[in-house]
Design an enzyme around this catalytic site. Structure first.
Site, short mmCIF file in Angstrom:
data_model
loop_
_atom_site.label_atom_id
_atom_site.label_comp_id
_atom_site.label_asym_id
_atom_site.label_seq_id
_atom_site.Cartn_x
_atom_site.Cartn_y
_atom_site.Cartn_z
N HIS A 271 91.10 54.06 18.98
CA HIS A 271 90.56 54.34 20.31
C HIS A 271 89.92 55.72 20.40
O HIS A 271 88.86 55.89 20.99
CB HIS A 271 91.66 54.22 21.35
CG HIS A 271 92.31 52.87 21.40
ND1 HIS A 271 91.59 51.71 21.57
CD2 HIS A 271 93.61 52.50 21.31
CE1 HIS A 271 92.43 50.69 21.58
NE2 HIS A 271 93.65 51.13 21.41
N ASP B 291 89.84 45.76 19.35
CA ASP B 291 89.92 47.02 20.08
C ASP B 291 88.56 47.72 20.12
O ASP B 291 88.14 48.26 21.16
CB ASP B 291 90.94 47.95 19.43
CG ASP B 291 92.38 47.61 19.76
OD1 ASP B 291 92.62 46.82 20.70
OD2 ASP B 291 93.28 48.12 19.07
N HIS C 77 92.02 45.25 25.71
CA HIS C 77 92.02 43.82 25.39
C HIS C 77 91.25 43.03 26.44
O HIS C 77 90.52 42.08 26.10
CB HIS C 77 93.45 43.29 25.28
CG HIS C 77 94.26 43.97 24.25
ND1 HIS C 77 95.64 43.85 24.16
CD2 HIS C 77 93.90 44.81 23.23
CE1 HIS C 77 96.08 44.57 23.15
NE2 HIS C 77 95.05 45.16 22.57
N HIS D 92 92.45 42.62 14.77
CA HIS D 92 92.83 43.22 16.05
C HIS D 92 92.19 44.58 16.24
O HIS D 92 91.76 44.93 17.36
CB HIS D 92 94.35 43.34 16.19
CG HIS D 92 94.73 43.90 17.53
ND1 HIS D 92 94.75 43.12 18.67
CD2 HIS D 92 95.01 45.16 17.93
CE1 HIS D 92 95.06 43.87 19.71
NE2 HIS D 92 95.21 45.11 19.28
#
Length: 338
Positions: free
Chosen positions: A301, A278, A115, A274
């Site tokens: 991720h 990321d 973030h 969101h």
């Protein structure tokens, strides 16, 4: 100015803003540049810090952001480990299961960096030294909004060193089942993103979002979108010693067709926004801004990091631009921009 209180968080030189009042850095343009400074590297004008709760450890964590020399990139230092430092790059990522974690062979780890790194990317900061006194960053409100506010309060210092960009020359794609992440050549400068997600929870479902990354679009469209989890996952996470600092103050919690946060969502399609936030953070670990198009479906991720590793492993798929000698006229331009 309307303010809100974030449980467990105190800010030095900062008061958290409502989500519709995040400031854009002074002088920024829609293309992400600051006057002529878009050609040059940028660091912070002054140090700034905050204190908050770690999402997974539940520990109080102090964070300090400080100016850094040109070409030093983003570094993370652990003050509780004698100042041990690791550079934030795709090849120092050691874990991607629940967050992006950087570390080294000595056992140094700094978790939940995505973030903040997304905010650095969105706000056009090239070089910064990040110091924490624990194993992860404070989660703050679960988005990049308060990190953007910190960066705005610190201000920006243009550095007389050309900014380099990684230009993607051909398509690179990684897959995991029906999930994928892909980088494509882009005809114009900057990074464009298109992402879709698909969750069983009815309140999330399938969502799509696309945008061209700039300081303005990042702050307006992504920065305040919060991390999220499903209610049935919380007990398992906490039983594993994780999510100890999670609450409705720093995450969206969903249960089937319901959002359990009393105030609801901040945006339409906040969930996919969101996930794109990321991705912005994960992709900035290339070490330089990307000139590319990013397309992802159900990527997270792990896939984002695999994508960068695949790109950088193929020297024919990218080139580094903007790495020329600095002329006298360039020095004048950066001095005027500063």
């Amino acid at each position: 100015m309307t303010t809100r209180k974030t449980k467990g968080t105190t800010m030095e030189q900062m008061r958290p803003l409502e989500t519709d009042a995040i400031p854009v850095l002074r002088g920024t343009r829609a293309d992400g540049g600051v006057g002529n400074a878009s050609r040059f590297q940028v660091t912070l004008a002054q140090p700034i810090g905050c204190r908050g709760i770690g999402l997974h450890t539940g520990l109080p964590i102090s964070l300090r952001l400080a100016p850094a020399p040109a070409d030093s990139g983003i570094t993370f230092s652990r003050s509780d480990l004698g100042g041990a430092t690791v550079r934030a790059r795709y090849d120092t990522v050691v874990d991607t299961r629940l967050s992006t974690v950087v570390g080294d062979d000595s056992g140094l780890r700094v978790a939940t960096i995505e973030h903040l790194v997304a905010a650095l990317s969105g706000c056009g900061i090239d070089n910064v030294r990040v110091t924490v006194d624990g194993p992860e960053l404070p989660v703050l409100d679960g988005s990049s909004a308060e990190f953007c506010f910190l960066l705005s309060c610190a201000g920006r210092q243009v550095q007389p060193t050309p900014r380099r960009t990684i230009k993607v020359l051909r398509r690179i794609r990684v897959e995991d089942g029906d999930a994928f992440a892909e980088l494509r050549p882009a005809p114009r400068s900057g990074l464009s993103l298109a992402l879709s997600i698909d969750f069983a929870a009815a309140v999330i479902g399938r969502q799509n979002f696309a945008m061209k990354l700039s300081t303005d679009s990042f702050v307006r469209e992504l920065a305040s979108s919060r991390t999220f989890t499903q209610r049935h996952e919380i007990d398992a996470l906490q039983a594993a010693g994780l999510a100890r600092g999670g609450s409705l103050d720093n995450a969206i919690v969903v249960d089937g067709e319901r959002v359990l946060n009393p105030a609801g969502l901040r945006h339409q399609h906040e969930f996919v926004r969101h996930k794109m936030l990321d991705a912005v953070g994960d992709l900035y670990l290339a070490g330089h801004p990307l000139q590319a198009g990013f397309i992802g479906h159900k990527s997270g991720h792990a896939l984002n990091n695999r994508l960068l590793r695949a790109l950088m492993a193929d020297s024919s798929a990218w080139t580094l631009t903007g790495d020329g000698a600095r002329s006298a006229s360039a020095r004048v331009a950066v001095e005027e921009a500063a």
